[in-house]
Write an enzyme that holds these catalytic residues in place. Sequence first.
Site, mmCIF file in Angstrom:
data_model
loop_
_atom_site.group_PDB
_atom_site.id
_atom_site.type_symbol
_atom_site.label_atom_id
_atom_site.label_comp_id
_atom_site.label_asym_id
_atom_site.label_seq_id
_atom_site.Cartn_x
_atom_site.Cartn_y
_atom_site.Cartn_z
ATOM 1 C CD GLN A 344 -16.998 30.908 -37.764
ATOM 2 O OE1 GLN A 344 -16.602 29.799 -37.377
ATOM 3 N NE2 GLN A 344 -17.948 31.045 -38.685
ATOM 4 C CD GLN A 366 -12.977 31.716 -39.124
ATOM 5 O OE1 GLN A 366 -12.406 30.636 -38.962
ATOM 6 N NE2 GLN A 366 -14.040 31.837 -39.894
ATOM 7 C CG ASP A 367 -15.180 35.656 -37.401
ATOM 8 O OD1 ASP A 367 -14.607 35.955 -38.460
ATOM 9 O OD2 ASP A 367 -16.261 35.039 -37.366
ATOM 10 C CG ASP A 388 -13.502 36.596 -42.870
ATOM 11 O OD1 ASP A 388 -12.859 36.988 -43.849
ATOM 12 O OD2 ASP A 388 -14.273 35.627 -42.915
#
Length: 551
Positions: A344, A366-367, A388
Site C-alpha cells: 500500500q 496498490q492504493d 484497490d
Amino acid sequence: MAASSLFCNASVLLQLLLLTLPLFRPPPLITSAAAASTPDQKAAVDNLCSSTPYPDACLQSLKLSLGININVNITGSSPYLLPSLQSAITEGAKLLALLATAGAPGVVETQRSTLQDCLELQHITLSCLRRSVPLVQSGRRLRSDVRTYLSAALTNRATCLEGLSVASGPLKGALVGAVAGAYEFVANCLSILSKNAPPPPAGRGRRLLGSASGGFPSWLSRRDRRLLQSDNGYDPSSVLTVAADGTGNFTNVGDAVAFAPSNSGDRTIIVVRAGVYVENVVIPSDKTNVVFLGDGRDVTIIRGSRSVGDGWTTFRSATLAVSAEGFLARDITFENAAGAAKGQAVALRVNADLVAFYRCAMSGYQDTLYAHTFRQFYRECDVSGTVDFIFGNAAVSFQGCNIFPRRPLSGQYNAITAQGRDDPNMNTGTSIQNCTVVASAELLAAAGAASIKTYLGRPWKPYSRTVFMKTYMGELVDAAGWTEWDGTTGLDTLYYGEYANVGPGSATDGRVTWPGYRVMSYDEAVDFTVDQLIDGYGWLESTSFPYDDDV
C-alpha cells in the site's frame, strides 16, 4: 527517566483517565419546564432505541431527556437527534483526551503514526459532530451535510481501529475499547437521522450557492473567478508561485502551503510551475480553500515514496494528503513512486469536504487514490494502479476520467475499486461515469498480459457501493466484472451497479450473480449523478470545473 517508569506513568495516567472522565450528562440542547415523562414518551424512546445499532448507548443518551418536553417542535428533525448528538460530542471529547495521552510503551506502533492518525481523525470527528448541531436545530440540509459529517466520522473510527489492529502493548485493548465505545453514539445518531430526516426536495436540478456574473456564487471574488476560469490569464503578483528553478516565491510546495493563510474564506491560489517536486505535502484542516494550478500533468509532478512496506500507515503514506475543505487542483500529477513491491502506497489521500480535481493524474500501484471521506469530484483525470487503486469511503464522482490498470506483482490481479461503506445509513459511494477503462502501456507490454485479471472492484466493507455508468471498458475487464474480498462477506449487502457501459469488457451476461449486483435502470442510475451523490448542485459551480449533472 527509565523505560519502566515511563510505562508505569503512562499506564496509570491512561487508567485514571478511563475511570475519572465525567459520566455522560444530559445535553442542554432542549429546555422545557415539563416535569416527568409520560408512558407514551418512554415507549417512544424504547421503540426508537431498539432500532438503532447500539440500543444501550441510545438509552444512555435519551433516558434523562425523558424529563423534558421531547415533543418540542424542531423543524425538519427528530428531537431525539439533538441529545444523541450531544452525547456523541461528550464521549468524543473524552476519547480525544484519551488519545492525546496514549503512546509508547503502552501502545507500541507496528506502523509509525498509528496514534497520530487516530488523534487527527478524532479532531475531525468532533468538528463534524459540532457542525451538525446547528444544522439539526435549524433543519437545514439534513440529508446532505449532516449525513456526510456523520458518515465521515464513522469512517474515521474504522481507519483508527485498522491501524490499532496491528499495534501491540498492554494498553491497546483499553484504547480499542474506548474508540469502539465512543463511536457507538455516532452510529446511533446516523441511524436516528436516517429514520427521521425529511426526503430530499423533488426536482431540485442545478443550484448555485449565490448569484453572480459568469455563473459563479456571490461569495467568490472577481479575482478568483478570473483565476479559475483562465489557463494563463492570472496576474503572477496575485498568487503564490512555486518553481523548482528558484524563479518563484518558493522552491517546494509544502512551504507555499505553510505560508497560505489559515481558515481563509477566499481562495488561495498556488501556481506550481513545471518540475518534479520530491516531497510529501499535507494540506492541514485549517488551510481551507487552497487551489493548486500546475503547468500540466505531464510536466508538473509532486512525487513521494512512502509505503506500508517502509513502515508507514496507509493513511500517512500519501504523497499529497488533503484535510482542508474547499481544496482544488488542476493540471498536476500526484505520484507515489514506492513501487508495487512495497504494498500500500498512496499517491493522493482526501479526507476533506467539497474537494475537486481537474485534468490531474494520480499514479501508483496498490492504493493509489484514497478517497477517504466527505464529498469529492474528479474530472478528466488519469488514475493508474493495480490493487484497490481507487478506495475509501467518500461520496465521490469521477467523470470523463481515464483509468489505467497497471502490471501487478506475480500472482496478483487488478481490482480498480475497493469501496469502504460499512454502515447502511451512510450516504457514501463511488460513481464512475463517462470514463474509460483500458490497460496501461506497462500492462500491455507485460509478459502474459492476457492472463492478468482485472476486476471493476471488490467489497472492502459489507455495504460497499460502486457503480460504473456509460463508461468504455476495454477487453482487459474480466467477464465476471467483480470479485470477492473475503469469501461471501458483503455479497448480499453491497450495491454494485452498471448502467449503459460500452466496449468489449462491458457485457453483463457473464457478470457475478450476487444479490447485491444489478444492471441498473435509468432511475437507479440517477441516484449516482453529481447532484444526488455529492450534492454537486450546491458547490461545483464555484470550482469553475466542468461537470455533467445527468447520466
